[in-house]
Design a protein around this motif. Structure first.
Motif, short mmCIF file in Angstrom:
data_model
loop_
_atom_site.label_atom_id
_atom_site.label_comp_id
_atom_site.label_asym_id
_atom_site.label_seq_id
_atom_site.Cartn_x
_atom_site.Cartn_y
_atom_site.Cartn_z
N ALA A 275 0.84 -1.19 0.00
CA ALA A 275 0.00 0.00 0.00
C ALA A 275 0.88 1.25 0.00
CB ALA A 275 -0.90 0.00 1.24
N LEU B 37 0.24 4.07 1.03
CA LEU B 37 0.11 4.79 2.30
C LEU B 37 1.13 4.28 3.33
CD1 LEU B 37 -2.27 6.67 3.92
CD2 LEU B 37 -2.25 4.53 5.18
N TYR C 192 0.77 -0.90 -13.86
CA TYR C 192 -0.47 -1.67 -13.80
C TYR C 192 -0.65 -2.17 -12.38
CZ TYR C 192 -1.62 -1.99 -18.80
OH TYR C 192 -2.00 -1.71 -20.08
N PRO C 193 -1.89 -2.49 -12.00
CA PRO C 193 -2.13 -2.81 -10.59
C PRO C 193 -1.69 -4.21 -10.13
CG PRO C 193 -4.20 -2.80 -11.80
CD PRO C 193 -3.14 -2.30 -12.73
N GLU C 194 -1.44 -5.15 -11.05
CA GLU C 194 -1.16 -6.51 -10.58
C GLU C 194 0.07 -7.11 -11.26
OE1 GLU C 194 -4.81 -8.84 -9.19
OE2 GLU C 194 -5.51 -7.88 -11.03
N ARG D 34 0.66 -11.36 -2.26
CA ARG D 34 -0.20 -10.32 -1.70
C ARG D 34 -0.52 -10.65 -0.24
NH1 ARG D 34 -0.31 -5.53 -3.92
NH2 ARG D 34 -0.62 -6.37 -6.00
N SER E 286 1.99 -4.79 4.90
CA SER E 286 1.54 -4.20 3.62
C SER E 286 2.60 -3.37 2.91
CB SER E 286 0.25 -3.39 3.80
OG SER E 286 -0.83 -4.28 3.84
N ARG F 218 -15.08 7.65 -5.94
CA ARG F 218 -14.04 6.69 -5.56
C ARG F 218 -14.61 5.65 -4.62
NH1 ARG F 218 -11.02 11.16 -4.35
NH2 ARG F 218 -9.45 11.59 -5.93
N THR G 45 -13.25 1.56 -2.70
CA THR G 45 -12.28 0.47 -2.77
C THR G 45 -13.04 -0.84 -2.83
OG1 THR G 45 -12.13 0.52 -0.36
CG2 THR G 45 -10.29 1.48 -1.58
N GLY H 246 -9.29 -4.53 -2.69
CA GLY H 246 -7.99 -3.89 -2.47
C GLY H 246 -7.65 -2.81 -3.48
N PHE H 247 -8.48 -2.62 -4.49
CA PHE H 247 -8.19 -1.61 -5.52
C PHE H 247 -8.95 -0.33 -5.24
CE2 PHE H 247 -7.77 -5.61 -8.05
CZ PHE H 247 -6.41 -5.51 -8.23
N LEU H 248 -8.37 0.77 -5.68
CA LEU H 248 -9.08 2.04 -5.67
C LEU H 248 -9.74 2.19 -7.03
CD1 LEU H 248 -9.55 4.72 -4.09
CD2 LEU H 248 -7.60 5.62 -5.35
N ASN I 14 -6.85 1.91 -9.60
CA ASN I 14 -5.52 2.39 -9.23
C ASN I 14 -4.97 3.30 -10.32
OD1 ASN I 14 -5.94 0.71 -7.10
ND2 ASN I 14 -4.00 -0.37 -7.25
N GLU J 255 -5.60 9.12 -6.62
CA GLU J 255 -5.94 9.45 -5.24
C GLU J 255 -6.03 10.95 -5.04
OE1 GLU J 255 -3.14 7.46 -2.64
OE2 GLU J 255 -4.30 5.60 -2.72
#
Lengths: 516, 367
Positions: B72, B74, B138-140, B182, B190, B256, B258, B261-263, B286, B319
C-alpha cells in the motif's frame, strides 16, 4: 462578554474589541520590529477608543505570523534534536534529509534513530528500544540541546511509542522541551517529522514571545487570559500555544477568512482576500476554512499538518499592468503603491489605477489617469475577473453556487457577479476581519486515522467520539461541540475495508462560557 | 537501434522520477517516487552512479533481476523506502540460485517502482537495463510482458524490512504469485520489496519492453526544460512521448471506492477552450484505464492515459484528482506486446471489467 482580538501581520497590528459578535472598537497600528511593542501600542489605542469598558475584557486572542516568519527568514531558531522511532524501517532517509542546507545548519541538533513504532493495523513494528532512547536523551543533554522532536512510525494511529519515549527522555534530560509529532501531524512520517522539527527549533523563540505577550497584556492593566489562534481557526491557551508554534503558521489568512464569515453572518462560503501583491482564496465550511490534505512547503521544508487549504494568485491592488500586449502581474509594486501607482503620481500602471479608472474605487487622484485608454482598462479588469473566477472555481468542492465574501484592501477588484457564485458579499469592517476572526475563535478536536472493519455509521461515530474527547481535553465546552469537517478516503491494497477518516469538531471555550 | 551505455547521476534521477510519475498513468507502483528518489540522490552524493545499458547489449545467458515493491502506498509514507531493503530480495534470490545477477531492471517503470532498480544498481554496481515489464504502471503482478509471454513465474523472492525473506521456489503462474505474495505482504505490514522470476538476457531482449527508462528520462527532461524556458510542458510531453492531447477541461465530479484492495472510480471533466461544451470521463482502477468523450470510448488500456495539470504538466494521481482541477488528458502509445491477443487478455479493457474491443486511439480517427 467582551473579547479582544489582535492580529499581528507583517505590516499592521490590528486590534478589535468585540461583544457577542458585534465590533465595539477597531484600531490599526504599524507592526514594530519588536512585535510585543506593537501589541502594547494596539492595546493603548484600543483603550483610547473603547474607554474604561476595556477593563471588562474576558480574554485576549492573538494571531501572529511571527513564528512562520522566523522560519522563512532563518532567524532566532534553536538547535533541535530528532528522535525517530522507526528501526528497522526508514533508516536510509535520516531526519532533515530534504531540508534546504542553510536551514538544516541552523536547526540541526543531533539525529537519533531507534527501534519501535507500529504497523498500520496496530501491531508492533519492532519492540520499543527504551535503552537507546535513554542513551539519545543523555547525548542530547551532553550536547546542550534543549529541544527535541519525537516521531514514531504510524504515531497518528497510536501515540503510545511517542509518549513512552517522552517519559524516558524527561527522566534523563528534565529540561528538554519535547515536540511529539502525533500532536501535530498527519500520516506521512517525513513530513510530520519535518513539522515537529520546525516546531522544536522554535521553542526558545516561542517561549520568549508568549511570555512577552502575557506581560504586554498585564502591563496594559488587563486581567484577562491569553489565547493564541491556530491554523484551523481555533484557539489554544498560552501554555499550550508556546509548545506548538507551528500550529500558528497560517493563522493570518485563517483569521481573515473566519472574520469575514462572522462579520457577514455567512458560514458556508468562498472567501477571497485581495491584498497588495496577491489574493488568497479559500473555502469556508460551517464558518471554518477547509483544511489542506496535501504537502505544504514552508521555508523550503515539506510538511503535512493542519493547515488551511488556500490558493494564492498573483493579483492585488499593487499588481503591475502592461497594456501592449496586455499583461496583468504576477509582479507587484508591493508596499511602494503610494509612490509608484499613477493615481499617487507615480509612473506605473497598477490594478488600483485600473479600478479607479473603471469607477470601482476612489483612491488618489483620478485626474492623473487621463492618458489611460478605456479599452485597456476594460481588458485589464476582465483579465483580473477571469483570474478570480478561476481561483474561486478551483477551490470549490462542487458545482453548486456559493456566496463569495470579498475582503482585503484590494476587494474592489472583485466583480459584483461571478459564474458559480450566488452573490458577492462586501463584508463590513473587512479591513480588520483578521482581528475579528481571532477574537471570535473557538476550540477544536481532530482525529485522522485508519479505521477497519467498521460500517460507515460506526466509523463516523467512533471518529466523532475521539475528536470530541480531544476537544474537551483542549478546553472546549462539551455541550457546544459540533462536527465541522469530515473526510473519508478509501485506501488501496489494505485489507478489511480500510478507510482513512479525518473528522473535526469545534466548540466554545469552556473557561469563557463559565465566566459569562 | 542499440544505444550506448550512459551514466546516470543525481540530475538524471530527478528527471527520471518526474517521467516515471507521468508514465504511472495516475497510480504507479510504490506510490510517489519522492522517497525512492531521495534514496538514490543520497547514494549519488556518496559518489555512486548507475550505468544504464541497452537490453540488446545483454549476453543471451546474462541473468537479470526484475525488482519492485509491493503493498500500500500509504504504508510507504510511514515506513519509508530503503535502498538496502530493495536489495534484500535480490540477495535472497542469488542465495537461492547459487549465483550472482549480471544486471537489474524494473518490473514497472511507472511511479516509484521506476526508481527501484536504481537503488539496487547504485548499491551493487550492477548495470540497470533500459527496459521494464510494463512500459507504464499496472495494478497486478501478472500484468507484465513476461507473464503475457508465458515465461515461468518462479522462483520469486520477497523481503520484509525485518529479517524475514521468503523465496517461493516453485509456482504455477503469475496469478498464483500475485495471490501468495499479496497475502505475505499484508502479513508483514503491507509493504515488501520483491524480486520476480530471474530473466535471461535472451528473455529480456525477446520479451522485455525496451527503452522505457530512457523514455521516462526523456519525458522528465522535456518537462524540466520546458519549465526552465517558460514553454508549455504539455506540448513537451506530447513531443517527447509521441503522444496526443485528447481533452482539456475542469474536473466536475469524482467518484471513488475500494473493492478487492483496488481504488476504483471515475472522474468527469467538463471541456474548456477548444473542448468547451463537451464532456470527458476517465475511469480508474488504481491507474486510469478508459477515457470516454461523451458516451463514446476513445482511449483505453493498453494505451497510456495520463492526466496532468493543464498548466504545470505535473501528473495527477487517482488518489489526488479532485473537483475544480484544470487538467489535460493525454494518450501515449502502449507497448506493442500488450496489443497482441495474449496481451489484451491480460491488460485489455476486459481485464478491467469493460466489455469493449481494444481500439488504439492512435489508429482510430481523431475524436
Amino acid at each position: 462578554m467582551k473579547r479582544i482580538g489582535i492580529d499581528v501581520g507583517g505590516t499592521n497590528t490590528d486590534a478589535v474589541l468585540v461583544e457577542d459578535g458585534a465590533v465595539l472598537s477597531a484600531v490599526k497600528s504599524p507592526t514594530t520590529a519588536d512585535v510585543t511593542d506593537g501589541i502594547r501600542r494596539a492595546l493603548a489605542a484600543l483603550r483610547e477608543a473603547a474607554g474604561p469598558g476595556l477593563g471588562e475584557t474576558a480574554a485576549v486572542m492573538i494571531g501572529t505570523t511571527h513564528f512562520v516568519n522566523a522560519v522563512v527568514q532563518r532567524r532566532e531558531l534553536n538547535a533541535a534534536a530528532a528522535l525517530r522511532i522507526c528501526l528497522p524501517a526508514s533508516a536510509t532517509l535520516p531526519p532533515m534529509v530534504d531540508w534546504p542546507p542553510d536551514l538544516a545548519a541552523l536547526a540541526e541538533g543531533g539525529r537519533y534513530l531507534v527501534a519501535g513504532g507500529i504497523e498500520y493495523d496496530g501491531r508492533a513494528l519492532a519492540p520499543l528500544d527504551e535503552r537507546a532512547i535513554a542513551e539519545a536523551g543523555r547525548a542530547m543533554r551532553a550536547a546542550g540541546v534543549g529541544a527535541a522532536a519525537v516521531t514514531s512510525v504510524f504515531s497518528p494511529l497510536d501515540t503510545g511509542c511517542e509518549t513512552r519515549a517522552a517519559e524516558i527522555l524527561r527522566d534523563v534530560h528534565p529540561d528538554l522541551h519535547l515536540t511529539l509529532s502525533s500532536r501535530l501531524g498527519r500520516i506521512g512520517l517525513l513530513e510530520r517529522e519535518n513539522a515537529a522539527l520546525l516546531n522544536a527549533s522554535l521553542m526558545s523563540l516561542s517561549h520568549r514571545t508568549i511570555a512577552a505577550f502575557e506581560a504586554a497584556i498585564a502591563d496594559s492593566g488587563l486581567d484577562a487570559p491569553l489565547f493564541i489562534t491556530q491554523n484551523d481557526g481555533t484557539i489554544v491557551d498560552a501554555a499550550t500555544a508556546r509548545d506548538q508554534p507551528v500550529m500558528s503558521f497560517a493563522s493570518g489568512p485563517t483569521n481573515s477568512m473566519r472574520g469575514a464569515a462572522l462579520l457577514a453572518g455567512v458560514p458556508d462560503a468562498m472567501v477571497v482576500d485581495v491584498g497588495g501583491t496577491s489574493s488568497d482564496v479559500g473555502c469556508l465550511q460551517a464558518g471554518y476554512p477547509r483544511e489542506a490534505n496535501n504537502v505544504v512547503t514552508i521555508g523550503g521544508v515539506r510538511t503535512l499538518f493542519r493547515m488551511p487549504d488556500l490558493l494564492s494568485i498573483g493579483l492585488g491592488g499593487g499588481t503591475r499592468v502592461a497594456t501592449d500586449p496586455l499583461v496583468v502581474g504576477p509582479d507587484s509594486v508591493g508596499h511602494r503603491l503610494r509612490e509608484d501607482a499613477l493615481v499617487f503620481g507615480g509612473g506605473q500602471l497598477t490594478m488600483t489605477d485600473v479600478a479607479v479608472a473603471a469607477g470601482r474605487a476612489e483612491i488618489g487622484d483620478a485626474a492623473r489617469l487621463a492618458d489611460v485608454d478605456a479599452t485597456d482598462v476594460a481588458a485589464a479588469l476582465a483579465r483580473a475577473h477571469a483570474m478570480l473566477f478561476e481561483a474561486v472555481d478551483r477551490m470549490k468542492t462542487d458545482a453548486a453556487p456559493l456566496p463569495l465574501l470579498a475582503v482585503g484592501g484590494g476587494a474592489m477588484l472583485v466583480p459584483d457577479t461571478l459564474p458559480g457564485v450566488s452573490e458577492v458579499v462586501r463584508v463590513p469592517h473587512h479591513a480588520v476581519a483578521n482581528a475579528v476572526g481571532a477574537a471570535m475563535s473557538q476550540i477544536s478536536g481532530e482525529v485522522d486515522r485508519i479505521f477497519r472493519g467498521l460500517s460507515h455509521e460506526d466509523r463516523l461515530a467512533e471518529a466523532e467520539r475521539q475528536a470530541r474527547a480531544r476537544a474537551i481535553d483542549a478546553g472546549a465546552d462539551p455541550d457546544s461541540l459540533s462536527v465541522v469537517d469530515v473526510e473519508n478516503l478509501p485506501l488501496a491494497y489494505l485489507p478489511g475495508n480500510a478507510v482513512r477518516t479525518r473528522l473535526r469538531v469545534v466548540g466554545d471555550v469552556a473557561a469563557l462560557t463559565a465566566r459569562r | 537501434m542499440v544505444t550506448e551505455a550512459r551514466l546516470l547521476g543525481e540530475a538524471e534521477m530527478d528527471a527520471l522520477a518526474l517521467g516515471a510519475w507521468i508514465l504511472g498513468t495516475g497510480g504507479g507502483g510504490g506510490g510517489d517516487p519522492y522517497y525512492k528518489l531521495w534514496n538514490v540522490k543520497l547514494l549519488c552524493r556518496e559518489g555512486r552512479s548507475v550505468r544504464l545499458i541497452d537490453p540488446e547489449t545483454l549476453a543471451d545467458d546474462a541473468l537479470v533481476a526484475i525488482v519492485s515493491t509491493m503493498g500500500a502506498p500509504l504504508v510507504a509514507q510511514e515506513r519509508l523506502p530503503d535502498c538496502h531493503h530493495a536489495l534484500r530480495p535480490v540477495r535472497a534470490m542469488e542465495a537461492h540460485l547459487g549465483r550472482r545477477f549480471d544486471a537489474v531492471m524494473s518490473m514497472e517503470i511507472g511511479g516509484g517502482n521506476g526508481l527501484q532498480p536504481m537503488m539496487v544498481a547504485a548499491l551493487t554496481g550492477y548495470p540497470a537495463v533500459d527496459a521494464d515489464g510494463m512500459g507504464r504502471a499496472y495494478p497486478e503482478l501478472q500484468m507484465t510482458s513476461f507473464a503475457v509471454a508465458g515465461l515461468p513465474a518462479g522462483p520469486f523472492a520477497l523481503s520484509d524490512i525485518r529479517d524475514n525473506d521468503v523465496v517461493i521456489t516453485n509456482v504455477v503462474d503469475t496469478d498464483w504469485v500475485e495471490r501468495i505474495a499479496r497475502r505475505i505482504t499484508t502479513e508483514v505490514g503491507s509493504t515488501a520489496a520483491i524480486c520476480m522470476a530471474p530473466r535471461t538476457g535472451a528473455e529480456v531482449k525477446r520479451h522485455g519492453i525496451p527503452h522505457t527508462t530512457s523514455q521516462a528520462l526523456r519525458l522528465g527532461q522535456a518537462v524540466q526544460h520546458a519549465r526552465r524556458e517558460h514553454r508549455d510542458p504539455i506540448a513537451a510531453i506530447l513531443e517527447a512521448g509521441d503522444g496526443r492531447k485528447l481533452f482539456t477541461g475542469k474536473v466536475v465530479d469524482v467518484e471513488r471506492r475500494t473493492s478487492e484492495g483496488f481504488l476504483r472510480g471515475r472522474a468527469r471533466i467538463e471541456g474548456l477552450a477548444a473542448d468547451a461544451g463537451r464532456e470527458f470521463t476517465v475511469l480508474f482502477q488504481n491507474e486510469f484505464f478508459l477515457g470516454r468523450l461523451g458516451e463514446r470510448p476513445v482511449v483505453m488500456t493498453p494505451d497510456l492515459i495520463c492526466v496532468v495539470d493543464a498548466v504545470s504538466g505535473d501528473g495527477i494521481g487517482t488518489e489526488a484528482i479532485r473537483y475544480g482541477q484544470r487538467i489535460s488528458v493525454l494518450a501515449l502509445p502502449g507497448p506493442e506486446v500488450f496489443r497482441s491477443a495474449a496481451g489484451l487478455a491480460v491488460v485489455g479493457p476486459r481485464a478491467f471489467g469493460v466489455d469493449l474491443d481494444y481500439v488504439s486511439v492512435f489508429e482510430a480517427t481523431a475524436p
